[in-house]
Scaffold this active site. Sequence first.
Site: not given
Ligand code: HXC
Ligand code: NAP
Length: 291
Positions: A156, A199
């Site tokens: 996307y 995925p």
């Molecule tokens: C709406 C949300 C929310 C949610 C957090 N926020 N979660 N808002 N819906 N589900 C808001 C909070 O209220 C806050 O806003 C702001 O976002 C920051 O949240 P924090 O929790 O303080 O941030 P932080 O601790 O830095 O966490 C970041 C995060 C968290 C993105 C919110 O999910 C995370 O750590 N993710 C890392 C791993 C991850 O996401 N992996 C997936 C990648 S998969 P306010 O206004 O209250 O300050 C991917 C695949 C794509 O990318 C394709 C798949 C097919």
């Molecule tokens: P994941 O395990 O949640 O990976 C995300 C990683 O990013 C975690 O290890 C997390 O570790 C780290 N991270 C998040 N915020 C960070 C920050 N501020 N600084 C440093 N590290 C940070 O998910 P995943 O599925 O393996 O995703 C890996 C990559 O693949 C991502 O770029 C995602 O967009 C891509 N992707 C995944 C899929 C899928 O189906 N899984 C599909 C398309 C693309 P901490 O929380 O410890 O920081």
Amino acid sequence: MKYTEPMLRQGALKGKTIIVTGGGSGLGKSMTKYFLELGAKVVITSRNMEKLQKAADALQQETGGEVLPLACDVRDYAQVEQVLQDSIAHFGQVNGLVNNAAGNFISPTERLSASAFDVIIDIVLKGSKNMTLALGKYWIENKIKPATVLNIVTTYAWTGSAYVVPSATAKAGVLAMTRSLAVEWAKYGIRFNAIAPGPFPTKGAWDRLLPGDLKDKFDPAKKIPLKRLGEHQELANLAAYLMSDFAAYVNGEVVTIDGGEWLYGAGEFNQLDKIPNEMWDMLAQMIKKNK
Ligand code: HXC
Ligand code: NAP
């Protein structure tokens, strides 16, 4: 031979030191494991040092390779520069970077606060920029080549997607950076490529994008022409190839590995696969009759 098996020859990444952001979990950990098996030294980073240390211990034990876990929030340039200095101090030099760290969640965009939108842009776009700029300056200044950057994006990034708008916006930026620097920094011996995965089950993505029973309601495998999800080893195979010198002429490319998912969503008539075989004869007759 099966797609779940390791693909490259032994030692294919020997002599390389690669930084994998988000290397302590999910796809980052799987890529790291394979890089180690192929002889690379790997620095894994994320915000959570405890998780990284556990992953590093397990990976070293499984592969016999060398892993350096370093806590770093990719949003903070000073922390990124520190990772680079610590990596050089430990391994001598760095040759590769995988921008894999990401943040994402599903939400109607109008429900997002400004800082919720920012947090995703900052991790994905600003984080990839921080890592790329720090490593690029170091490679150029020290004439270290070949060097390689691999950015993990999503399909996307170019189609866009509702309900993950901050992520789509940021990944599109990362893709633009990939293609731009592939041209600009080729003269320094730095290659840039991207992988767009469909995925692949990981806890990080699944818990946030398919929470609760959404997994069952929106089974992602159903909208994939190959009718299955990705296997981590097949993504690791592709990543290792792109990071290796076997891919020395591949520059500025984004490789989709999604079983045909995004094209299935894009083709105007693709939904006709819901029409059962028996009905096609009837439809053909109706169409001919209308001529
Ligand atoms: C709406 C949300 C929310 C949610 C957090 N926020 N979660 N808002 N819906 N589900 C808001 C909070 O209220 C806050 O806003 C702001 O976002 C920051 O949240 P924090 O929790 O303080 O941030 P932080 O601790 O830095 O966490 C970041 C995060 C968290 C993105 C919110 O999910 C995370 O750590 N993710 C890392 C791993 C991850 O996401 N992996 C997936 C990648 S998969 P306010 O206004 O209250 O300050 C991917 C695949 C794509 O990318 C394709 C798949 C097919
Ligand atoms: P994941 O395990 O949640 O990976 C995300 C990683 O990013 C975690 O290890 C997390 O570790 C780290 N991270 C998040 N915020 C960070 C920050 N501020 N600084 C440093 N590290 C940070 O998910 P995943 O599925 O393996 O995703 C890996 C990559 O693949 C991502 O770029 C995602 O967009 C891509 N992707 C995944 C899929 C899928 O189906 N899984 C599909 C398309 C693309 P901490 O929380 O410890 O920081």
